[in-house]
Enzyme design. Structure first.
Site, PDB file in Angstrom:
ATOM      1  N   SER A 121      25.062  16.079 -21.965  1.00  0.00           N
ATOM      2  CA  SER A 121      25.337  15.563 -20.753  1.00  0.00           C
ATOM      3  C   SER A 121      23.997  15.059 -20.194  1.00  0.00           C
ATOM      4  O   SER A 121      24.176  14.108 -19.590  1.00  0.00           O
ATOM      5  CB  SER A 121      25.852  16.530 -19.749  1.00  0.00           C
ATOM      6  OG  SER A 121      25.228  17.452 -19.552  1.00  0.00           O
ATOM      7  N   HIS A 158      29.220  12.096 -29.871  1.00  0.00           N
ATOM      8  CA  HIS A 158      29.203  13.081 -28.483  1.00  0.00           C
ATOM      9  C   HIS A 158      28.544  11.940 -27.323  1.00  0.00           C
ATOM     10  O   HIS A 158      27.527  11.563 -27.638  1.00  0.00           O
ATOM     11  CB  HIS A 158      27.963  14.346 -28.790  1.00  0.00           C
ATOM     12  CG  HIS A 158      28.483  15.342 -27.823  1.00  0.00           C
ATOM     13  ND1 HIS A 158      28.791  15.328 -26.337  1.00  0.00           N
ATOM     14  CD2 HIS A 158      28.610  16.749 -28.055  1.00  0.00           C
ATOM     15  CE1 HIS A 158      28.989  16.281 -25.907  1.00  0.00           C
ATOM     16  NE2 HIS A 158      28.984  17.314 -26.959  1.00  0.00           N
ATOM     17  N   HIS A 215      34.448  19.608 -30.258  1.00  0.00           N
ATOM     18  CA  HIS A 215      35.579  19.981 -29.233  1.00  0.00           C
ATOM     19  C   HIS A 215      36.731  19.967 -29.977  1.00  0.00           C
ATOM     20  O   HIS A 215      37.834  19.430 -29.621  1.00  0.00           O
ATOM     21  CB  HIS A 215      35.621  19.132 -28.063  1.00  0.00           C
ATOM     22  CG  HIS A 215      34.375  18.996 -27.532  1.00  0.00           C
ATOM     23  ND1 HIS A 215      33.616  17.462 -27.539  1.00  0.00           N
ATOM     24  CD2 HIS A 215      33.084  19.740 -27.012  1.00  0.00           C
ATOM     25  CE1 HIS A 215      32.498  17.538 -27.067  1.00  0.00           C
ATOM     26  NE2 HIS A 215      32.351  18.856 -26.748  1.00  0.00           N
ATOM     27  N   GLU A 275      29.373  25.447 -28.918  1.00  0.00           N
ATOM     28  CA  GLU A 275      29.086  24.294 -27.766  1.00  0.00           C
ATOM     29  C   GLU A 275      28.230  25.315 -27.134  1.00  0.00           C
ATOM     30  O   GLU A 275      28.129  25.118 -25.755  1.00  0.00           O
ATOM     31  CB  GLU A 275      30.304  23.957 -27.317  1.00  0.00           C
ATOM     32  CG  GLU A 275      30.181  22.495 -26.475  1.00  0.00           C
ATOM     33  CD  GLU A 275      31.363  22.292 -25.575  1.00  0.00           C
ATOM     34  OE1 GLU A 275      32.542  22.940 -26.318  1.00  0.00           O
ATOM     35  OE2 GLU A 275      31.433  21.362 -24.820  1.00  0.00           O
TER      36      GLU A 275
END
Lengths: 344, 344
Positions: A77, A181, A226, A287
């Site tokens: 992020s 990602h 994910h 993760e």
């Protein structure tokens, strides 16, 4: 061979415990990018601090949960490819990647490095390829590729578009895979880890169905994280759409080149993943330390302790070895080389 | 009661077999909206043609698959809320809704009507509420609400934002639920039925976690289609994120007011859905004639024959009744009233 047990290789880890000065630099850098301040200087993190931070976080959790090696990349992020300016993107990627590289040098048996790419909205691929080459030269084994640098507006070409070809060609030449990602969401309506990540995983899976990427780049390997977003849960939908589009069966069209991690945070989800997807396409991942940092009150265990869910499946030895070690060594040949050099 | 069997109420059907003149009008209307041509006139579809089309498509499939009533709304991807102009949106919604109303009047035991709303990008809710009231006055039992009129750019406020409150208040007053359903994607990178739909389902589920919508509107009922997007598969992720955000358990925070349909097109996906989600929150749906029109070569049956997957679960009578009839009658009280008036 005499191998008695597999390594547990976690293919999806992020350095998300950056010290305050790291965040402060990025904040100042964005202010500079947006013309609100002077160009900042980065004060650096010394080795002692980096060692201490990782030992108390990523390494400790790795050991507590019984995994052996984590493929580590910068915070997803935090990549922030929407921030304007190629120079900014390049500087930020280099700094973030160099930090991950130093962690892997400090703990060479525990971490292997995957790099962030200096992508930008509407930017071109030349600096992206340059940074990938630089990183692989420093021992990186793969990269994270953002299919939507705009952070939720989906302005980039689909990944099957020929625009991306120079990157796929470089990856093939260097023999490194990419995890697809996205970075943080720029839309208030799209939560980063609860919406944008899974939406992107799903969107890219559909892009791959629509296109002919692996037909044109047969040695390319991509990982959708994910647990493949919504794809395994909606596998029938995708098989049907694939037929409507006149494409070959998914097993032929995509699944020689495409892999999903196991970042699905409950037993029923992992059960579904392993029911639907051939284990040759699954790579253990958690993760860490990532999206969800909470203990499940129903089980008393952290949601993201995905090894526990896989252990509960009672896989046979061959499948277990594939998911925890074999597939990762196959998809990341440079990791295999590192491990072999370590006698593992 | 002496009830021997449940009705099979399919909560998710679209009128997707529009005749060519219907599509031609919309095309001309968009050209007008974009200033490329004069305002077109709609030539209409007569009752005979409408009856013939539906009898040969939606009704025939309904009967072949053994369901009794389909909740029918205009084609979701055709709503096109990104097209500029409130007048255009209102005219298009009225025309689309009136067509669905006429189908339901032609086949009152087979179809019940749900309306499209004349939403626009950056438009306000007054005309939306007006059309909802008009439709409910004509016997509609619910509406489709688009959480992203921009078609993939996510420019609208999240659905927990107070901006939406006048609509929720109207729905509560009229006692109608909404299915949260986006329209076509405007981004090349986002396939409409393979990416945008599932991404939107997932994004809205996360919005609901972030907000306090049902706390403020306790009688509101929403349906997330396509088996809840990625939510059931990633239920642990959402339970964890909910804890991180300091929210009550999902069962309290959302699941008194939120429902998922069963538009998941393979057995393993339906198995996962029913393992994870309390059946009181599940409503039979098939998305006919919808996103996926293909026969599964592995089973010989159409992917979207979702009744078959549910039948295979071997549910007990009470659960089966809830999923096929009871939950729908509870969530759509105006449907319950229609059925009761028919002696069903």
């Amino acid at each position: 061979m005499g191998r008695v047990s597999s390594l547990a290789i976690d293919c999806h880890g992020h350095f998300t415990t950056e010290p305050p000065e790291f965040h402060a630099f990025r904040k100042a850098q964005i202010a500079f990018a947006e013309g609100r301040s002077q160009e900042p200087a980065y004060s650096g993190i010394d080795d002692d601090e980096l060692q201490r931070i990782v030992a108390q976080n990523q390494l400790q959790v790795q050991q507590e949960r019984g995994s052996d090696l984590t493929i580590l990349s910068p915070r997803a992020s935090g990549m922030g490819h929407h921030v304007p300016g190629q120079d900014i993107a390049t500087e930020w990627a280099r700094l973030s990647n160099d930090t991950v590289r130093r962690i892997c040098e400090l703990f060479p048996r525990n971490f292997a490095a995957v790099c962030q790419l200096p992508q930008t909205v509407d930017g071109d691929l030349e600096p992206v390829i340059e940074e990938l080459e630089r990183c692989v030269g420093h021992g990186f084994i793969g990269c994270n590729l953002n299919p939507d640098p705009s952070g939720g507006h989906w302005s980039a070409p689909p990944i099957y578009d020929r625009w991306w070809d120079p990157l796929w060609e470089t990856m093939t030449r260097l023999d490194v895979p990419a995890m697809i990602h996205v970075s943080g969401s720029c839309a208030r309506a799209l939560h980063t880890t609860g919406a944008h990540y899974l939406a992107a995983d799903t969107a890219v899976f559909m892009q791959l169905i629509e296109g002919d990427l692996f037909e044109r780049h047969p040695a390319l390997r991509l990982i959708i994280p994910h647990g493949g977003g919504a794809a395994p849960y909606h596998w029938g939908r995708y098989r049907g759409l694939s037929i409507m589009l006149g494409k070959p069966p998914l097993s032929e069209h995509l699944m020689h080149n495409l892999f999903f991690d196991t970042c699905v945070y409950h037993q029923a989800g992992i059960d579904a993943l392993f029911t639907v997807i051939d284990p040759k396409n699954l790579i253990f991942g958690s993760e860490l330390l990532g999206a969800v940092r909470a203990v499940d009150p129903e089980t008393g265990h952290p949601f993201d302790d995905t090894k526990r869910y896989i252990d509960a499946l009672g896989l046979d030895d061959e499948t277990r070895h594939a998911v925890f070690e074999g597939n990762a060594r196959r998809v990341y040949p440079r990791l295999d080389a590192l491990l072999t050099a370590q006698g593992r």
